[in-house]
Scaffold this active site. Structure first.
Site, PDB file in Angstrom:
ATOM      1  N   LYS A  42      -1.647  -1.113  -3.961  1.00 15.06           N
ATOM      2  CA  LYS A  42      -2.390  -0.542  -3.451  1.00 15.06           C
ATOM      3  C   LYS A  42      -2.817   0.850  -4.143  1.00 15.06           C
ATOM      4  O   LYS A  42      -1.271   1.080  -2.805  1.00 15.06           O
ATOM      5  CB  LYS A  42      -3.562  -0.570  -2.337  1.00 15.06           C
ATOM      6  CG  LYS A  42      -4.332   0.939  -2.054  1.00 15.06           C
ATOM      7  CD  LYS A  42      -5.706   0.347  -0.130  1.00 15.06           C
ATOM      8  CE  LYS A  42      -6.194   1.503  -0.215  1.00 15.06           C
ATOM      9  NZ  LYS A  42      -6.924   1.484   0.771  1.00 15.06           N
ATOM     10  N   TYR A  66       0.254  -1.444  -0.241  1.00 22.21           N
ATOM     11  CA  TYR A  66       0.199   0.025  -0.197  1.00 22.21           C
ATOM     12  C   TYR A  66       1.049   1.465   0.061  1.00 22.21           C
ATOM     13  O   TYR A  66       1.929   1.544   0.491  1.00 22.21           O
ATOM     14  CB  TYR A  66      -1.412   0.097   1.334  1.00 22.21           C
ATOM     15  CG  TYR A  66      -1.988   1.179   1.254  1.00 22.21           C
ATOM     16  CD1 TYR A  66      -2.217   2.398   0.743  1.00 22.21           C
ATOM     17  CD2 TYR A  66      -2.547   0.949   2.451  1.00 22.21           C
ATOM     18  CE1 TYR A  66      -3.294   2.564   1.059  1.00 22.21           C
ATOM     19  CE2 TYR A  66      -3.349   1.823   3.248  1.00 22.21           C
ATOM     20  CZ  TYR A  66      -3.674   2.914   2.205  1.00 22.21           C
ATOM     21  OH  TYR A  66      -5.301   4.174   2.027  1.00 22.21           O
ATOM     22  N   ILE A  89      -9.491  -0.901  -3.973  1.00 22.31           N
ATOM     23  CA  ILE A  89     -10.046  -1.274  -3.317  1.00 22.31           C
ATOM     24  C   ILE A  89     -10.920   0.316  -2.793  1.00 22.31           C
ATOM     25  O   ILE A  89      -9.611   1.722  -2.576  1.00 22.31           O
ATOM     26  CB  ILE A  89      -8.969  -0.863  -1.973  1.00 22.31           C
ATOM     27  CG1 ILE A  89      -8.375  -2.830  -2.815  1.00 22.31           C
ATOM     28  CG2 ILE A  89      -8.722  -0.357  -0.669  1.00 22.31           C
ATOM     29  CD1 ILE A  89      -7.166  -2.660  -2.324  1.00 22.31           C
TER      30      ILE A  89
END
Length: 288
Positions: free
Chosen positions: A161, A133, A203
């Site tokens: 992400k 992420y 997401i």
């Protein structure tokens, strides 16, 4: 196998400063039927920094119990001490999860080699899939594409992400994606753009609302029906900024309480409930 579609970074409901499992079960049952690809509890939207170690494990346990293997689950497990992150992953491994979502180390601002070694060490200690992420405006450090390419060569580092905040960096990664690696946006407003440039999904905190429309945008783009996808996307694009006008997930929780999906829109300090002005705007635009 690539990670694709709309993933829900599900909120953590609180009531009287305790975890509200009745509401949580209601949420899991509700979203399971909406076409999402899976759940990601204990992320930023799940207010992970304010949960105790006991609550962290209990949330995993309840997620798996309520989900009943209906959808894949990735757990948010991140931090800025590599050894502590590995310890928490060992707890998560007790449960039948697919993998973890792990944020770049924050606050201590490692260089690119430090970021590489952090994720490499994690990957070596677990068989679970890892979604990295990258969110520099929260962590204070950007994971550069070169580092992402290096890390993508590690077998169980499955995706990213992407919240780099740099459209040029994002575009370059999407135009030259690592092999067998999923690029998922965490910038809700860039969902359409990410998909049309070859990304695998998103997401998306805002997919707590109008969930089917987000899923349908994904489906239409995968069917190469861009015209239909854009028509669906425009109204979503208009309401997303309202959900981030004040710190996430407070606006989302306000909406969910109004829709009777949770019993309370409570957030834990240092977050606070949303302003009356934002409530009025949400009531007139999203909840009308």
């Amino acid at each position: 196998m690539q990670i694709t579609g709309v993933w829900l970074p599900i909120i953590t409901p609180f009531k009287d400063n305790k975890l509200d499992y009745q509401s949580y079960k209601r949420l899991i049952d509700h979203y399971t039927e909406k076409g999402i690809s899976g759940f990601i509890p204990l992320g930023t939207t799940g207010e992970c920094p304010v949960l105790s170690d006991y609550e962290f494990e209990e949330m995993i346990e309840k997620t798996m119990e309520y989900n009943k293997n209906r959808l894949p689950v990735y757990i948010g497990v991140g931090g800025n001490c590599t050894s502590q992150v590995i310890k928490k992953i060992k707890i998560a491994e007790y449960y039948e999860i697919k993998g973890i979502l792990s944020v770049c180390p924050y606050y201590n601002r490692p260089n690119q080699e430090g970021i590489y070694q952090h994720f490499k060490s994690i990957a070596e200690e677990t068989p679970l899939n890892i979604i990295m992420y990258n969110i520099p405006y929260r962590t204070g450090v950007n994971m550069e594409n070169e580092t992402i390419y290096r890390l993508s060569e590690i077998n169980n580092i499955a995706g990213l992400k992407d919240c780099s905040g740099n459209i040029k960096q994002t575009a370059e990664l999407l135009m030259n994606p690592p092999k067998d690696f999923s690029i998922l946006t965490g910038e809700d407003l860039l969902f359409f753009l990410t998909l049309t440039m070859g990304g695998q999904g998103g997401i998306l905190s805002s997919a707590h609302l109008k969930t089917e429309q987000f899923v349908e945008v994904y489906n239409k783009i995968k069917e190469n029906d861009l015209e239909a996808a854009l028509k669906l996307w425009k109204p979503l694009y208009d309401f997303i900024p309202l959900l981030f006008k004040e710190p996430n997930p407070a606006p989302v929780k306000y909406c969910l309480e109004k829709l009777s999906l949770i019993d309370s829109d409570e957030v834990r300090l240092p977050l606070t409930e949303i302003s009356d002005q934002l409530k009025d705007k949400i009531n007139s635009i999203i909840l009308k």
